[in-house]
Write an enzyme that holds these catalytic residues in place. Sequence first.
Site, PDB file in Angstrom:
ATOM      1  N   CYS A 272       8.055 -13.378  -0.245  1.00  2.00           N
ATOM      2  CA  CYS A 272       7.542 -14.008   0.870  1.00  2.00           C
ATOM      3  C   CYS A 272       8.032 -15.426   1.034  1.00  2.00           C
ATOM      4  O   CYS A 272       7.964 -16.090   2.098  1.00  2.00           O
ATOM      5  CB  CYS A 272       5.987 -14.198   0.504  1.00  2.00           C
TER       6      CYS A 272
ATOM      7  N   ASP B 133      -0.243 -15.272   1.043  1.00  2.00           N
ATOM      8  CA  ASP B 133      -1.299 -15.377   1.347  1.00  2.00           C
ATOM      9  C   ASP B 133      -2.014 -16.830   1.710  1.00  2.00           C
ATOM     10  O   ASP B 133      -2.839 -17.173   2.362  1.00  2.00           O
ATOM     11  CB  ASP B 133      -2.094 -14.543   0.536  1.00  2.00           C
TER      12      ASP B 133
ATOM     13  N   GLU C 161      -8.014 -11.438  -7.542  1.00  4.65           N
ATOM     14  CA  GLU C 161      -7.890 -10.194  -6.734  1.00  4.65           C
ATOM     15  C   GLU C 161      -7.951  -8.851  -7.381  1.00  4.65           C
ATOM     16  O   GLU C 161      -7.231  -8.923  -8.663  1.00  4.65           O
ATOM     17  CB  GLU C 161      -6.605 -10.333  -5.678  1.00  4.65           C
TER      18      GLU C 161
ATOM     19  N   SER D 276      -7.586  -7.876  -2.649  1.00  2.00           N
ATOM     20  CA  SER D 276      -6.237  -8.034  -1.925  1.00  2.00           C
ATOM     21  C   SER D 276      -6.497  -7.333  -0.612  1.00  2.00           C
ATOM     22  O   SER D 276      -7.354  -6.605  -0.364  1.00  2.00           O
ATOM     23  CB  SER D 276      -5.073  -7.317  -3.001  1.00  2.00           C
TER      24      SER D 276
HETATM   25 FE1  FES Z   1       3.137 -13.036  -0.647  1.00  2.00          FE
HETATM   26 FE2  FES Z   1       2.155 -10.553  -0.959  1.00  2.00          FE
HETATM   27  S1  FES Z   1       2.408 -11.712   0.811  1.00  2.00           S
HETATM   28  S2  FES Z   1       2.835 -11.702  -2.445  1.00  2.00           S
END
Ligand code: FES
Length: 561
Positions: free
Chosen positions: A52, A126, A449, A475
């Site tokens: 990410c 996230d 999560e 999640s």
């Molecule tokens: Fe970064 Fe899933 S969006 S771990």
Amino acid sequence: MAQELNRFSRTLTQEVTNPAAQAMLYGIGLKEEDMSKPQIGIASTGYEGNPCNMHLNGLSVYVKQGVQANDMVGLVFNTIGVSDGMTNGNDGMRYSLPSRDIIADSIETVVAAQWYDGVIAVVGCDKNMPGAIMAMARLDRPAIMVYGGTIRSGHYKGQKLDIVSAFEALGKKFAGNISDEDYKGVIQNSIPGQGACGGMYTANTMASSIEAMGLSLPFSSSYPATHEGKQEECKKIGAAMKKLLEMNLTPAEIITRKSLENALTVVMALGGSTNAALHYLAIAHSAGIPLTLDDIQAISDRTPFIADLKPSGKYYMEDILEIGGVPAVMKYLHGEGLIHGDCMTVTGKTVAENLAEAPDLDFEAQKIIFPLSQPIKASGHIQVLYGNLAPKGAVAKITGKEGLRFEGEAKVCEHESEIIDALAKGEIKAGHIVVIRNAGPKGGPGMSEMLKPTSAVMGAGLGDKIALITDGRFSGGTHGFVVGHITPEAFEGGPIALVKDGDRITIDANTRELTLHISDEEMAARKAAWVQPAPKFTKGMLGKYIRNVKSASEGCVTDEA
Ligand code: FES
């Protein structure tokens, strides 16, 4: 808050006059003509450690080029990122939600301390996005978020894969439903490179809804990380920032009650992550706008769930671009009266003006977004439950595919690892409601999560046979009958702390109630016998977090007195 900060800042967009600051700016290579240019802080959460974030420093270079090309000084700084995917299922996950507030605090700190006239955040996972938006709201200087983009799907033996495929492979392994070779094949091919987890999980939920809120350019959430449009977007940010400075258009005019409603409407329509409830409560808090769980429920009540996207559906975020991107979805919702068109955005135009240029959804040619007249579910999938197990609220993800009511027998786990062990031993059976507690913001700490347990349950073929409730969270990749964010949490003596194995529990999405079937007298007796556990941390970041964090129903903010 913004006024408090601005009192201590230099007069924005004026020449640097502090001689020490001037000397240091010459020291970093600026020239005399640069001293009177606006300075733009470019906050990158880039780091090498996860897909990410691995490309965000590279995207920041394009952003900086665009800023410089528009006669401003761009100065890149870094802040942290924590990968939810990589921390899921281990104690590192305790740091994930707290990382949101560290990101907010660190962007606020650098931009306010260094007197930047504007801020651009290049973010991709996230917690990065809500953290950056919280900082922008606090700072209230011209601000734009650039999303790093979704990942492309992985492939193995003709199957499309993503991060959830890897977790679900573990459940299949427990159930003996996958060979060692195929297990390895799934793990090695789920993630093909850079970009955020590819379904309508938390990163894509936040990116789509922040675009709807007006703080990123149209299509920012739709371009995959490797799409040429992502680089183009980065290069265009400088011109957009220049316009914001000229208009003195700040987040206070963009983040409003109406734009928060637009964001949450897009979350509901697309079937986004329950984490959005937590993050928008926190963003509203940073912006000084009242927003409650009940307000989120009201938006869910009026917004049909219409997207066949993972985790509960078939398609990936990369597929959205092919049908016109998030702007096409927003244009449809706006045309149907579900989106406020008069909100301002970082283009310097209103939502309606932006959407006038967006493509139309073609309901004949595409099958990802359903018409409102034929929704997957007539109202939103995010449901706020109350009841004697959640007096201050809980957040459930009810897509309708799992049913609307579940009654079962409690199986209590004090840690998510217990459910993994119990699954491996075959102790989790159809009809169980698994209670994972002491996983809340203070008790966890960090409100972990539960993707590993829920994916393992799915992989074991129990997804439609058991339910899972927790004072932790889920999640965006989670699907199944799940209720999280139970408040008050177990650590604070909430009723979830008092559940015993074998108790009957009902989850009813029709009445929006979470009920523990014991008498009031029994509840009072258990409460009287309850002893608060010692905090798991008293020092360090998590010790500080336990002392400062508010409940999930208040967005887990850490800066409220
Ligand atoms: Fe970064 Fe899933 S969006 S771990």
